[in-house]
Enzyme design. Structure first.
Site, PDB file in Angstrom:
ATOM      1  N   PRO A  82      49.033 -11.595  30.750  1.00  0.00           N
ATOM      2  CA  PRO A  82      49.985 -10.756  30.003  1.00  0.00           C
ATOM      3  C   PRO A  82      51.366 -11.398  29.893  1.00  0.00           C
ATOM      4  O   PRO A  82      51.893 -11.950  30.865  1.00  0.00           O
ATOM      5  CB  PRO A  82      50.026  -9.467  30.821  1.00  0.00           C
ATOM      6  CG  PRO A  82      48.681  -9.396  31.472  1.00  0.00           C
ATOM      7  CD  PRO A  82      48.327 -10.818  31.800  1.00  0.00           C
ATOM      8  N   CYS A  83      51.935 -11.289  28.694  1.00  0.00           N
ATOM      9  CA  CYS A  83      53.201 -11.966  28.410  1.00  0.00           C
ATOM     10  C   CYS A  83      54.419 -11.054  28.523  1.00  0.00           C
ATOM     11  O   CYS A  83      55.554 -11.514  28.378  1.00  0.00           O
ATOM     12  CB  CYS A  83      53.165 -12.560  26.996  1.00  0.00           C
ATOM     13  SG  CYS A  83      53.149 -11.315  25.678  1.00  0.00           S
ATOM     14  N   GLN A  84      54.220  -9.756  28.764  1.00  0.00           N
ATOM     15  CA  GLN A  84      55.333  -8.804  28.630  1.00  0.00           C
ATOM     16  C   GLN A  84      56.547  -9.168  29.480  1.00  0.00           C
ATOM     17  O   GLN A  84      57.684  -8.943  29.063  1.00  0.00           O
ATOM     18  CB  GLN A  84      54.868  -7.388  28.989  1.00  0.00           C
ATOM     19  CG  GLN A  84      53.928  -6.774  27.962  1.00  0.00           C
ATOM     20  CD  GLN A  84      52.473  -7.049  28.288  1.00  0.00           C
ATOM     21  OE1 GLN A  84      52.156  -8.026  28.965  1.00  0.00           O
ATOM     22  NE2 GLN A  84      51.586  -6.188  27.817  1.00  0.00           N
TER      23      GLN A  84
END
Length: 332
Positions: A82-84
């Site tokens: 996940p890049c958040q």
């Protein structure tokens, strides 16, 4: 292709897909002749899409609950954690790998340490390179190196792979064969045939590719090149909705449809339609937008998969490699 000692015949390279989303890596790699044999994805909507396209592939949800012994033998492990917490799209402070979601990289690394697949491929937003002044990226590279992998990385933009979307992502390849083999996946040895022209003074300023439009202005038109699709572009009040739109006469505009979002990521039409019909169509559209915004662009994944097959197929075989054919209906 690689060699199956039990039957004495070449077999397709095998992929274990982590943070699989709607299968961007999986589909792209299958188009390159690599078979998906296992998937891990947390989001229920995405798992439904994966089950529709890969009904016979074992699938788990939470990477934190995965035992290394439960993962089938695969030559390649690939995934975009996940890049958040590292993305610039958050418009605020970034927690980086210390964040709850992007910190799942460490869960992935623990599994890699336990199983040591031949090749590891990681995808994330290009902002990962600057997260915590580059320290987060250094942690990833150092972690793979300490596990015995030679590492190479490169930023690739989807617009250079045949789809009209500017989408820069960093791809990291770890190879147990050393850094040279990892670099061969991401960097071509051949030179291009284009000659760059020297700049001239007082020449006309170049037009931004995002400003170029196609269509009849009197009937409606769309930008020739889309800005990067964010995962949050479903009901937009933010930057993505203001940048990606279809314009009509008299100032009317609309957001992209889920079908258009699929095409901008290189997926077949209606790839993200759920397996069962639902009445909450607005929520379904939002889920489809979100899934497309999180996905790996299929043509980029196909190119990387082809490079992996070219570089590592002969290494696993210790003989002349063979060109793999599409393995499923997804590859038609």
């Amino acid at each position: 292709m690689t060699f199956d000692s039990r039957i004495g015949q070449p077999r397709p390279l095998r992929l274990a897909s982590f943070f699989a989303g709607i299968g961007g890596f999986d589909l792209g790699f299958e188009l390159a002749g690599i078979r998906t044999i296992w998937q891990c994805e947390l989001a229920p909507f995405c798992r439904d899409i994966l089950a529709r396209h890969w009904p016979g592939v074992p699938r788990v949800s939470d990477i934190n609950e995965v035992s290394a012994d439960d993962i089938p033998d695969a030559d390649i492990w690939a995934g975009g954690f996940p890049c958040q917490d590292v993305s610039l799209a958050r418009m605020g402070p970034r927690k980086g790998l210390q964040g709850r979601r992007s910190g799942l990289f460490f869960s992935f690394a623990d599994l890699i340490a336990a199983r040591s697949p031949h090749v590891v491929i990681i995808e994330n937003v290009a902002a990962l390179l600057s997260s915590h002044s580059g320290r987060d990226f250094a942690v990833i590279v150092r972690t793979l190196a300490e596990l015995g992998y030679g590492v190479a990385w490169r930023v690739l933009d989807s617009r250079h792979f045949g789809i009209p979307q500017s989408r820069s992502r960093v791809f990291i390849v770890g190879s147990l064969g050393g850094p040279a083999s990892a670099a061969k996946v991401l960097f071509e040895s051949e030179c291009g045939d284009r000659n760059s022209e020297k700049g001239r003074q007082n020449e006309a300023k170049s037009v931004s590719p995002f400003a170029l439009c196609v269509g009849d202005p009197s009937r409606g038109f769309v930008k020739k090149l889309a800005h990067c699709l964010y995962a949050e572009s479903a009901r937009h009040t933010g930057t993505d909705w203001s940048r990606n739109y279809v314009s009509y006469p008299e100032g009317r505009v609309r957001r992209l449809t889920p079908l258009e979002a699929e095409r901008l990521q290189g997926f077949p039409d209606n790839w993200t339609v759920p397996s069962a019909s639902r009445d909450d169509l607005d929520n379904v559209d939002s889920a489809r937008y979100h899934a497309c915004g999180n996905a790996v662009s299929v043509p980029v994944a196909k190119w990387i998969g082809s490079r992996v097959s070219e570089v590592f197929g002969t290494r696993f075989l210790n003989q002349e490699g063979q060109n793999a054919q599409p393995l499923s209906s997804h590859a038609a």
